[in-house]
Write a protein that holds these residues in place. Structure first.
Motif, PDB file in Angstrom:
ATOM      1  N   GLY A   1      22.015  28.016  24.191  1.00  0.00           N
ATOM      2  CA  GLY A   1      20.326  27.755  24.582  1.00  0.00           C
ATOM      3  C   GLY A   1      19.920  27.414  25.927  1.00  0.00           C
ATOM      4  N   ASN A   2      18.532  28.074  25.851  1.00  0.00           N
ATOM      5  CA  ASN A   2      17.780  27.393  26.559  1.00  0.00           C
ATOM      6  C   ASN A   2      18.876  27.301  27.916  1.00  0.00           C
ATOM      7  OD1 ASN A   2      16.373  25.460  25.720  1.00  0.00           O
ATOM      8  ND2 ASN A   2      17.968  24.142  25.589  1.00  0.00           N
ATOM      9  N   ARG A   3      19.357  28.671  27.939  1.00  0.00           N
ATOM     10  CA  ARG A   3      19.967  29.600  29.454  1.00  0.00           C
ATOM     11  C   ARG A   3      21.022  28.388  30.570  1.00  0.00           C
ATOM     12  NH1 ARG A   3      15.959  33.235  32.479  1.00  0.00           N
ATOM     13  NH2 ARG A   3      15.104  34.563  30.731  1.00  0.00           N
ATOM     14  N   GLU A   4      21.981  27.544  29.030  1.00  0.00           N
ATOM     15  CA  GLU A   4      22.555  27.023  29.588  1.00  0.00           C
ATOM     16  C   GLU A   4      24.338  26.852  30.324  1.00  0.00           C
ATOM     17  OE1 GLU A   4      22.443  23.194  27.497  1.00  0.00           O
ATOM     18  OE2 GLU A   4      20.505  22.194  28.294  1.00  0.00           O
ATOM     19  N   TYR A   5      24.199  28.760  30.871  1.00  0.00           N
ATOM     20  CA  TYR A   5      25.354  28.694  30.637  1.00  0.00           C
ATOM     21  C   TYR A   5      25.133  29.973  32.473  1.00  0.00           C
ATOM     22  CZ  TYR A   5      21.973  32.812  29.576  1.00  0.00           C
ATOM     23  OH  TYR A   5      20.785  33.382  29.482  1.00  0.00           O
ATOM     24  N   ALA A   6      26.467  29.734  32.726  1.00  0.00           N
ATOM     25  CA  ALA A   6      26.495  30.546  34.007  1.00  0.00           C
ATOM     26  C   ALA A   6      26.708  32.310  34.103  1.00  0.00           C
ATOM     27  CB  ALA A   6      27.842  29.836  34.229  1.00  0.00           C
ATOM     28  N   LEU A   7      25.738  33.448  34.817  1.00  0.00           N
ATOM     29  CA  LEU A   7      26.157  34.307  34.183  1.00  0.00           C
ATOM     30  C   LEU A   7      27.116  34.914  34.959  1.00  0.00           C
ATOM     31  CD1 LEU A   7      22.537  35.207  34.791  1.00  0.00           C
ATOM     32  CD2 LEU A   7      23.875  35.785  32.526  1.00  0.00           C
ATOM     33  N   VAL A   8      28.158  35.751  34.838  1.00  0.00           N
ATOM     34  CA  VAL A   8      29.383  36.540  35.200  1.00  0.00           C
ATOM     35  C   VAL A   8      29.531  37.709  35.635  1.00  0.00           C
ATOM     36  CG1 VAL A   8      32.022  36.806  35.880  1.00  0.00           C
ATOM     37  CG2 VAL A   8      30.516  34.479  34.336  1.00  0.00           C
ATOM     38  N   ASP A   9      29.261  37.773  37.396  1.00  0.00           N
ATOM     39  CA  ASP A   9      29.183  39.721  37.805  1.00  0.00           C
ATOM     40  C   ASP A   9      30.488  40.396  36.888  1.00  0.00           C
ATOM     41  OD1 ASP A   9      29.925  42.296  38.977  1.00  0.00           O
ATOM     42  OD2 ASP A   9      28.436  41.594  40.329  1.00  0.00           O
ATOM     43  N   TRP A  10      30.421  41.122  35.876  1.00  0.00           N
ATOM     44  CA  TRP A  10      31.691  41.846  35.441  1.00  0.00           C
ATOM     45  C   TRP A  10      32.607  42.481  36.276  1.00  0.00           C
ATOM     46  CZ3 TRP A  10      34.117  39.691  31.993  1.00  0.00           C
ATOM     47  CH2 TRP A  10      34.755  40.333  30.948  1.00  0.00           C
ATOM     48  N   ALA A  11      32.210  43.181  36.935  1.00  0.00           N
ATOM     49  CA  ALA A  11      31.728  44.149  37.923  1.00  0.00           C
ATOM     50  C   ALA A  11      33.007  43.633  38.981  1.00  0.00           C
ATOM     51  CB  ALA A  11      31.437  45.207  38.731  1.00  0.00           C
ATOM     52  N   LYS A  12      32.715  42.438  40.112  1.00  0.00           N
ATOM     53  CA  LYS A  12      33.618  41.854  41.012  1.00  0.00           C
ATOM     54  C   LYS A  12      34.378  41.141  39.987  1.00  0.00           C
ATOM     55  CE  LYS A  12      29.764  41.214  43.893  1.00  0.00           C
ATOM     56  NZ  LYS A  12      28.714  40.130  44.697  1.00  0.00           N
ATOM     57  N   ARG A  13      34.566  40.360  38.830  1.00  0.00           N
ATOM     58  CA  ARG A  13      35.608  39.632  38.377  1.00  0.00           C
ATOM     59  C   ARG A  13      36.605  40.769  37.995  1.00  0.00           C
ATOM     60  NH1 ARG A  13      35.897  35.237  35.769  1.00  0.00           N
ATOM     61  NH2 ARG A  13      37.561  35.078  34.174  1.00  0.00           N
ATOM     62  N   LEU A  14      36.623  41.822  36.991  1.00  0.00           N
ATOM     63  CA  LEU A  14      36.617  43.348  37.076  1.00  0.00           C
ATOM     64  C   LEU A  14      37.639  43.802  38.302  1.00  0.00           C
ATOM     65  CD1 LEU A  14      35.438  45.630  34.367  1.00  0.00           C
ATOM     66  CD2 LEU A  14      36.891  43.212  34.076  1.00  0.00           C
ATOM     67  N   GLN A  15      37.570  43.862  39.573  1.00  0.00           N
ATOM     68  CA  GLN A  15      38.205  44.030  40.918  1.00  0.00           C
ATOM     69  C   GLN A  15      39.209  42.682  41.707  1.00  0.00           C
ATOM     70  OE1 GLN A  15      35.694  45.729  43.726  1.00  0.00           O
ATOM     71  NE2 GLN A  15      34.064  45.701  42.389  1.00  0.00           N
ATOM     72  N   MET A  16      39.322  41.341  40.387  1.00  0.00           N
ATOM     73  CA  MET A  16      39.482  40.425  41.019  1.00  0.00           C
ATOM     74  C   MET A  16      41.241  40.226  41.124  1.00  0.00           C
ATOM     75  SD  MET A  16      37.075  37.108  40.376  1.00  0.00           S
ATOM     76  CE  MET A  16      35.245  37.577  41.505  1.00  0.00           C
ATOM     77  N   ARG A  17      41.718  40.590  42.052  1.00  0.00           N
ATOM     78  CA  ARG A  17      43.737  39.737  41.368  1.00  0.00           C
ATOM     79  C   ARG A  17      44.373  39.076  41.331  1.00  0.00           C
ATOM     80  NH1 ARG A  17      45.854  41.038  45.788  1.00  0.00           N
ATOM     81  NH2 ARG A  17      48.369  41.751  45.299  1.00  0.00           N
ATOM     82  N   HIS A  18      43.583  37.793  41.839  1.00  0.00           N
ATOM     83  CA  HIS A  18      44.139  36.633  41.551  1.00  0.00           C
ATOM     84  C   HIS A  18      43.415  35.560  40.218  1.00  0.00           C
ATOM     85  CE1 HIS A  18      45.994  37.525  45.271  1.00  0.00           C
ATOM     86  NE2 HIS A  18      45.069  37.613  45.804  1.00  0.00           N
ATOM     87  N   ASP A  19      44.069  35.095  39.595  1.00  0.00           N
ATOM     88  CA  ASP A  19      43.644  34.223  38.436  1.00  0.00           C
ATOM     89  C   ASP A  19      42.465  33.747  39.138  1.00  0.00           C
ATOM     90  OD1 ASP A  19      44.513  35.892  36.464  1.00  0.00           O
ATOM     91  OD2 ASP A  19      45.635  34.257  35.636  1.00  0.00           O
ATOM     92  N   LEU A  20      42.968  32.340  39.881  1.00  0.00           N
ATOM     93  CA  LEU A  20      42.134  30.919  40.692  1.00  0.00           C
ATOM     94  C   LEU A  20      40.762  32.262  41.081  1.00  0.00           C
ATOM     95  CD1 LEU A  20      42.080  28.429  41.064  1.00  0.00           C
ATOM     96  CD2 LEU A  20      42.603  29.203  43.514  1.00  0.00           C
ATOM     97  N   SER A  21      40.779  32.924  41.462  1.00  0.00           N
ATOM     98  CA  SER A  21      39.253  33.495  41.946  1.00  0.00           C
ATOM     99  C   SER A  21      38.536  33.692  40.792  1.00  0.00           C
ATOM    100  CB  SER A  21      39.964  35.100  42.796  1.00  0.00           C
ATOM    101  OG  SER A  21      40.655  35.004  43.897  1.00  0.00           O
ATOM    102  N   LYS A  22      39.415  34.342  39.869  1.00  0.00           N
ATOM    103  CA  LYS A  22      38.074  34.314  38.609  1.00  0.00           C
ATOM    104  C   LYS A  22      37.619  33.102  37.557  1.00  0.00           C
ATOM    105  CE  LYS A  22      40.426  38.261  36.687  1.00  0.00           C
ATOM    106  NZ  LYS A  22      40.713  38.932  35.610  1.00  0.00           N
ATOM    107  N   SER A  23      38.448  31.922  38.206  1.00  0.00           N
ATOM    108  CA  SER A  23      38.280  30.878  37.593  1.00  0.00           C
ATOM    109  C   SER A  23      37.048  29.882  38.527  1.00  0.00           C
ATOM    110  CB  SER A  23      39.768  29.602  37.742  1.00  0.00           C
ATOM    111  OG  SER A  23      38.823  28.343  37.340  1.00  0.00           O
ATOM    112  N   LEU A  24      37.058  30.382  39.911  1.00  0.00           N
ATOM    113  CA  LEU A  24      36.413  29.511  40.739  1.00  0.00           C
ATOM    114  C   LEU A  24      34.873  31.001  40.696  1.00  0.00           C
ATOM    115  CD1 LEU A  24      38.185  29.277  44.423  1.00  0.00           C
ATOM    116  CD2 LEU A  24      37.290  27.814  42.970  1.00  0.00           C
ATOM    117  N   GLN A  25      35.064  31.602  40.545  1.00  0.00           N
ATOM    118  CA  GLN A  25      33.681  32.745  40.007  1.00  0.00           C
ATOM    119  C   GLN A  25      32.814  31.515  38.924  1.00  0.00           C
ATOM    120  OE1 GLN A  25      33.864  35.894  37.536  1.00  0.00           O
ATOM    121  NE2 GLN A  25      32.639  36.943  39.261  1.00  0.00           N
TER     122      GLN A  25
END
Length: 305
Positions: free
Chosen positions: A211-235
């Motif tokens: 609620g109240n927009r207390e969330y992060a938006l994640v670019d799904w297309a870019k996430r699916l291109q990431m090869r490293h899990d730490l990159s996803k975590s930092l995103q």
């Protein structure tokens, strides 16, 4: 002539009784606010998250900042029992279950996105092949097994979470007080083998956590291109702050990543992920530099999603 004696202030029986009564009253008030928050949250409502669509996923800020999901290695994962993942003046977040990975984060974010197609309290039916395609994954025997095991891990992982407003009042509280049950990452699921479909059950209380927009938006297309899990975590971490210039201590990033090796090895892994995030235009000008007292910090410029 005798001099009357007086009980020391801190030992006065009346004062002690008054203090105990005030403490009980405060506990009852806190419990009442938590009960009211849960009652409000369990009423089925449309699970609407502004900004989320087919190319964007969302994750609550408190979950994204914590190590609930982490870039841990495949295979053995630590087992948590009421582990504190995040604690501050306005938040207490504990988790129980096997450590969740970035693969689990992908499954969870996609499942929550699919939940927006139904009223919270209703259960969407999703074909498992379509589910995997939506995550950019191949279909087939090993992929189906991977998805099913991930679903089970998420259903078994439970949270105790209490959030407070700036004035100290309870915003929501699940699992901390006796009358409020814990909340599972996925409330449960049924699998129908003849059709290869999952029926997903999300706890309606997630609507209040988002609620109240207390969330992060994640670019799904870019996430699916990431090869490293730490990159996803930092995103996910990057998305929790609106600050353009962001700085994080390497010690904090290492702890959040649940990385148990040497700092110099983590530094190499971090630099590789920062380069990947820069190549995908998630951040710009990433670098590692000296901070106060000789500690190192990672610095970058957040780019618009």
């Amino acid at each position: 002539m005798t001099t009357p004696t007086r009980t020391p202030f801190h030992q006065d029986a009346n004062l002690q009784r008054l203090s105990a009564a005030m403490q009980r009253a405060m506990q009852k008030a806190s419990q009442a606010m938590a009960d009211a928050a849960e009652k409000q949250a369990i009423t089925p409502t449309p699970f609407m998250l502004p900004g989320m669509n087919d190319t964007v996923r969302a994750i609550p800020n408190y979950i994204a900042r914590s190590a609930i999901f982490a870039p841990v290695r495949r295979g053995w994962r630590p087992l948590h029992d009421e582990t504190v993942f995040l604690e501050g003046s306005h938040i207490l977040l504990k988790g129980s279950g096997k450590q969740l990975s970035e693969d689990h984060a992908d499954i969870w974010m996609h499942a929550m996105y699919l939940q927006t197609t139904a009223l919270l309290g209703e259960a969407p039916v999703i074909n498992r092949a379509d589910f995997l395609r939506g995550m950019g994954r191949p279909t087939g025997g090993s992929a189906y097994e991977w998805l099913h095991e991930g679903m089970k891990d998420l259903a078994r992982f439970t949270l105790c979470i209490e959030a407070r407003r700036k004035d100290g009042s309870v915003k929501y509280s699940y699992g901390r007080h006796p009358s409020t049950r814990v909340i599972a990452m996925i409330g449960g699921f049924d699998y129908h083998d003849p059709t290869g479909s999952y029926t997903l059950y999300a706890d309606p209380r997630w609507a209040q956590i988002f609620g109240n927009r207390e969330y992060a938006l994640v670019d799904w297309a870019k996430r699916l291109q990431m090869r490293h899990d730490l990159s996803k975590s930092l995103q996910r971490l990057i998305g929790t702050s609106a600050d353009i210039q962001q700085k994080y201590s390497l010690d904090i990033l290492k702890q959040r990543a649940q990385y148990t090796g040497r700092m110099r090895d983590f530094r190499v892994t971090l630099e590789r992920s920062l380069d990947e995030l820069e190549a995908l235009k998630v951040i710009a000008e990433p670098r590692i530099e000296a901070a106060i007292r000789g500690h190192e910090q990672a610095v970058w410029t957040r780019l618009d999603r």
